[in-house]
Scaffold this motif. Structure first.
Motif, PDB file in Angstrom:
ATOM      1  N   MET A   1       0.852  -1.203   0.000  1.00  0.00           N
ATOM      2  CA  MET A   1       0.000   0.000   0.000  1.00  0.00           C
ATOM      3  C   MET A   1       0.882   1.245   0.000  1.00  0.00           C
ATOM      4  O   MET A   1       1.885   1.305   0.701  1.00  0.00           O
ATOM      5  N   THR A   2       0.530   2.255  -0.787  1.00  0.00           N
ATOM      6  CA  THR A   2       1.287   3.492  -0.857  1.00  0.00           C
ATOM      7  C   THR A   2       1.190   4.229   0.475  1.00  0.00           C
ATOM      8  O   THR A   2       0.131   4.260   1.109  1.00  0.00           O
ATOM      9  N   GLU A   3       2.288   4.822   0.909  1.00  0.00           N
ATOM     10  CA  GLU A   3       2.314   5.556   2.169  1.00  0.00           C
ATOM     11  C   GLU A   3       1.319   6.711   2.136  1.00  0.00           C
ATOM     12  O   GLU A   3       1.192   7.422   1.141  1.00  0.00           O
ATOM     13  N   SER A   4       0.601   6.890   3.247  1.00  0.00           N
ATOM     14  CA  SER A   4      -0.372   7.968   3.341  1.00  0.00           C
ATOM     15  C   SER A   4       0.337   9.318   3.368  1.00  0.00           C
ATOM     16  O   SER A   4       1.360   9.488   4.033  1.00  0.00           O
ATOM     17  N   LEU A   5      -0.208  10.279   2.639  1.00  0.00           N
ATOM     18  CA  LEU A   5       0.357  11.623   2.581  1.00  0.00           C
ATOM     19  C   LEU A   5      -0.566  12.620   3.272  1.00  0.00           C
ATOM     20  O   LEU A   5      -1.789  12.449   3.302  1.00  0.00           O
ATOM     21  N   LYS A   6       0.036  13.665   3.809  1.00  0.00           N
ATOM     22  CA  LYS A   6      -0.716  14.819   4.287  1.00  0.00           C
ATOM     23  C   LYS A   6      -0.617  15.884   3.190  1.00  0.00           C
ATOM     24  O   LYS A   6       0.461  16.413   2.929  1.00  0.00           O
ATOM     25  N   ILE A   7      -1.748  16.165   2.549  1.00  0.00           N
ATOM     26  CA  ILE A   7      -1.785  17.011   1.358  1.00  0.00           C
ATOM     27  C   ILE A   7      -2.508  18.307   1.671  1.00  0.00           C
ATOM     28  O   ILE A   7      -3.626  18.293   2.208  1.00  0.00           O
ATOM     29  N   ALA A   8      -1.897  19.434   1.342  1.00  0.00           N
ATOM     30  CA  ALA A   8      -2.528  20.745   1.501  1.00  0.00           C
ATOM     31  C   ALA A   8      -2.783  21.342   0.129  1.00  0.00           C
ATOM     32  O   ALA A   8      -1.857  21.491  -0.679  1.00  0.00           O
ATOM     33  N   LEU A   9      -4.033  21.660  -0.158  1.00  0.00           N
ATOM     34  CA  LEU A   9      -4.433  22.227  -1.442  1.00  0.00           C
ATOM     35  C   LEU A   9      -4.860  23.678  -1.233  1.00  0.00           C
ATOM     36  O   LEU A   9      -5.573  23.987  -0.272  1.00  0.00           O
ATOM     37  N   VAL A  10      -4.433  24.567  -2.134  1.00  0.00           N
ATOM     38  CA  VAL A  10      -4.692  25.997  -1.979  1.00  0.00           C
ATOM     39  C   VAL A  10      -5.427  26.518  -3.204  1.00  0.00           C
ATOM     40  O   VAL A  10      -5.019  26.249  -4.346  1.00  0.00           O
TER      41      VAL A  10
END
Length: 345
Positions: A1-10
């Motif tokens: 499983m791909t590592e979970s990311l913390k994603i910030a979208l602006v």
């Protein structure tokens, strides 16, 4: 499983295509196990919802912490994100969705902002190839195409004949449909020029869906010249209108991946469009392309389509074939995630 990311979208203010694109990404990122936060104005958040994301006002962006990747949509949003990238050392992806048009002071200031954003991003994604080239001219260190998928087209719910009748179209009259904001970039003066060229042909009528700052000026010209054009304002039944249309017309001076062009081809509506921006690479040979502002050429194409039903059928089939090759929303989300992993590497 791909590592979970913390994603910030602006995002900055967007009730249209940019917001719809981000609203398509957020639930797919969340479903893949990633944690998503969206920084957007209240009007943008209210218009799109951003399912699967924690939504915050842009003012909170300066307190960003813990994000693995920062993704700004539009060069104005990039202008907010670059200082955060420098301060927090968070990898930054910026998507360019629009070109800067014009030569006035406002356009000059926008081009300066583009240079600042291009040079401050780790990766620039252009919605069309000309935007990729423009980003490189502005100093982007890494730029590539990042297609934006049209949302799945809803099935029409109304009866085609009833929709046409409500607009004043009988079975022998061709409905030429334009869905557009009534703004300068959309070059709707060219649409009125086309209507003037063919006004003697009673088989043809034009319906323009949308609103904007040029509505009064357009209506004044329609009335003064008695053009066969109806401005019907904003509507929430575009799938029904596409099903009722015989031809779609796009007259913009620039587009990346025009939503109305995508919807027309998906719906099997023959399209006449201006050969600008990313439109040619989007539609391929699935539409008739004319030079921006060339109303006589668009009028000739319209007359040919009116006179030859088999040409309309052929063009509709070619359009559907082109649309079948476009990446869907799942593929676009996967491509964006791949972009994140590329900057993290």
């Amino acid at each position: 499983m791909t590592e979970s990311l913390k994603i910030a979208l602006v995002l900055t203010a967007s009730t249209g295509g940019i917001g719809r694109h981000v609203a398509s990404l957020t639930p797919r990122f969340a479903a893949a196990g990633h944690r998503v936060r969206v920084y957007a104005p209240e009007t943008t958040a209210r218009a799109h919802g951003f399912a699967g994301a924690d939504v915050r006002p842009p003012a909170e962006l300066r307190r960003l912490s813990g994000a693995d990747v920062l993704h700004a949509h539009g060069y104005k949003a990039g202008g907010l994100a670059v200082p955060v990238r420098l301060l927090r050392r968070t990898p930054l992806v910026v998507s360019w969705h629009n070109a800067v048009l014009g030569l006035d002071r406002q356009a000059a200031a926008a081009r300066l902002l583009q240079r600042f954003v291009a040079r401050g991003a780790d990766l620039t994604l252009g919605a069309s190839s000309d935007l990729v080239q423009q980003a490189r001219w502005c100093g982007a260190r890494n730029a590539r195409l990042g297609p934006v998928a049209a949302p799945a087209l809803a099935a029409p719910t109304g009866d085609r004949d009833a929709v046409r009748a409500a607009l004043g179209f009988g079975p022998d009259r061709l409905l030429v449909l334009t869905v557009s904001r009534l703004a300068p970039q959309k070059n709707l003066g060219m649409l009125l020029d086309v209507a003037a060229e063919v006004r003697a042909d009673v088989r043809l009528g034009f319906v323009v869906v949308g609103d904007g700052p040029e509505r009064n000026a357009l209506q004044d010209r329609i009335d003064a010249e008695r053009l066969p054009v109806a401005l019907v304002g904003s509507r929430n039944d575009v799938p029904d209108l596409l099903a009722a249309a015989d031809v779609a017309l796009l007259t913009s001076t620039w587009e990346a991946r025009a939503l109305v062009a995508q919807e027309a081809l998906l719906a099997g509506v023959p399209l006449i469009a201006t050969k600008v921006g990313g439109v040619p690479e989007l539609v391929g040979d699935g539409a008739v392309l004319v030079r921006s502002g060339d109303a006589p050429a668009a009028a000739r194409a319209l007359r040919h389509l009116a006179e030859l039903p088999f040409l309309r059928a052929e063009l509709a089939a070619r359009g559907r074939a082109e649309a079948a090759a476009w990446p869907d929303e799942d593929a676009v989300a996967a491509d964006v995630l791949a972009a994140y992993h590329s900057v993290l590497r």
